[in-house]
Enzyme design. Structure first.
Site, PDB file in Angstrom:
ATOM      1  N   ALA A  71       0.774  -1.207   0.067  1.00 24.56           N
ATOM      2  CA  ALA A  71      -0.020  -0.008   0.042  1.00 24.56           C
ATOM      3  C   ALA A  71       0.899   1.380   0.113  1.00 24.56           C
ATOM      4  CB  ALA A  71      -0.844   0.086   1.106  1.00 24.56           C
TER       5      ALA A  71
ATOM      6  N   ASN B 213      -2.894  -6.785  -2.561  1.00 26.36           N
ATOM      7  CA  ASN B 213      -2.325  -5.863  -3.719  1.00 26.36           C
ATOM      8  C   ASN B 213      -1.089  -6.075  -3.886  1.00 26.36           C
ATOM      9  OD1 ASN B 213      -2.411  -3.575  -5.596  1.00 26.36           O
ATOM     10  ND2 ASN B 213      -0.971  -2.780  -3.966  1.00 26.36           N
TER      11      ASN B 213
ATOM     12  N   TYR C 236       4.342 -14.195 -14.656  1.00 27.83           N
ATOM     13  CA  TYR C 236       3.141 -13.277 -13.803  1.00 27.83           C
ATOM     14  C   TYR C 236       1.874 -13.693 -14.340  1.00 27.83           C
ATOM     15  CZ  TYR C 236       0.972  -8.818 -13.303  1.00 27.83           C
ATOM     16  OH  TYR C 236       0.161  -7.873 -12.832  1.00 27.83           O
TER      17      TYR C 236
END
Length: 243
Positions: free
Chosen positions: A9, A86, A151
């Protein structure tokens, strides 16, 4: 509104999520691994605006570190109402040049971290019979990308985890969804030339690239009561590039 833990974050999409959740009234746990100065600056910004925020450091590739982080957040804010996974890394590399180390780091950073964080918050959410998890995936996890095999595979794993976990935790009143961003202007785009960016815009039906706030607002929606009947879904925010 309760508390939200957002991994990765300190900048980019994660920082945008922190700001959006804070505006919605959440106490925000700003996770970082290396970017301490940025995480602390973000917390100062949020607290100056009247919000509650605290920075927490952990290597989310390490399950024990994740457990410690979760305990610290619970000690500070109480029950974690929302988890936003995230944190992650990206890599562009030919498949034949991808090393064992490249692969291991990608899976650990982008997939295992999500597993560890979900597993850390799930017991309390099950006991409370409430909670929400939002995983940040990628459109390449849906359709794959050349020169981004590792990925793409990791993010495809995040999508599979999201769908399966939604079914398992649904009876406990817990919703699990994923946001699948397209090309978003963050630090991960630093290596792209102006010509590359222009080409990506041309490939996008809306003829523009995403902003971190586009993803953050979607995450806030999925965590809200407005999405009370939405779980196990992958919401694409990609300007129409993947449909």
């Amino acid at each position: 509104m309760g508390a939200v833990l957002i991994t990765g974050a300190s900048r980019g999409i994660g920082a945008a999520c922190a700001r959006e959740f804070a505006r919605e009234g959440y106490a925000v746990a700003v996770h970082y691994r290396q970017s301490e100065a940025q995480a602390l600056a973000l917390c100062e910004e949020l607290t100056a605006a009247g919000h509650e925020a605290a920075a927490v450091c952990a290597d989310v590739r390490d399950s024990a570190a994740v457990r410690r982080m979760t305990a610290l957040v619970e000690e500070r804010f109480g029950f974690i109402d929302v988890l936003v996974n995230n944190a992650g890394v990206a890599m562009q590399k030919l498949f034949t040049d991808t090393t064992d180390s490249d692969w291991d780091d990608m899976i650990a950073s982008d997939l295992s971290s999500v597993f560890y964080c979900c597993r850390a918050v799930a017991p309390a959410m099950i006991r409370e019979h409430r909670g929400c998890i939002v995983n940040i995936a990628s459109m390449w996890g849906e359709v794959g990308a050349s020169c981004e095999v590792a990925y793409s595979a990791a993010k495809a794993g995040v999508i599979g985890l999201t769908k399966a976990l939604a079914k398992e935790l649904g009876p406990s009143g817990i919703r699990v969804n994923a946001v699948s961003p397209g090309v978003v202007m963050t630090d991960m785009m630093a290596g792209f030339s102006a010509e590359d960016v222009a080409a990506l815009k041309d490939e996008t039906p809306l003829c523009t690239l995403g902003a971190p706030e586009d993803i953050a607002r979607t995450a806030v929606f999925l965590a809200s009561d407005r999405a009370r009947y939405i779980t196990g879904q992958v919401l694409g925010v990609n300007g129409g590039m993947v449909i």
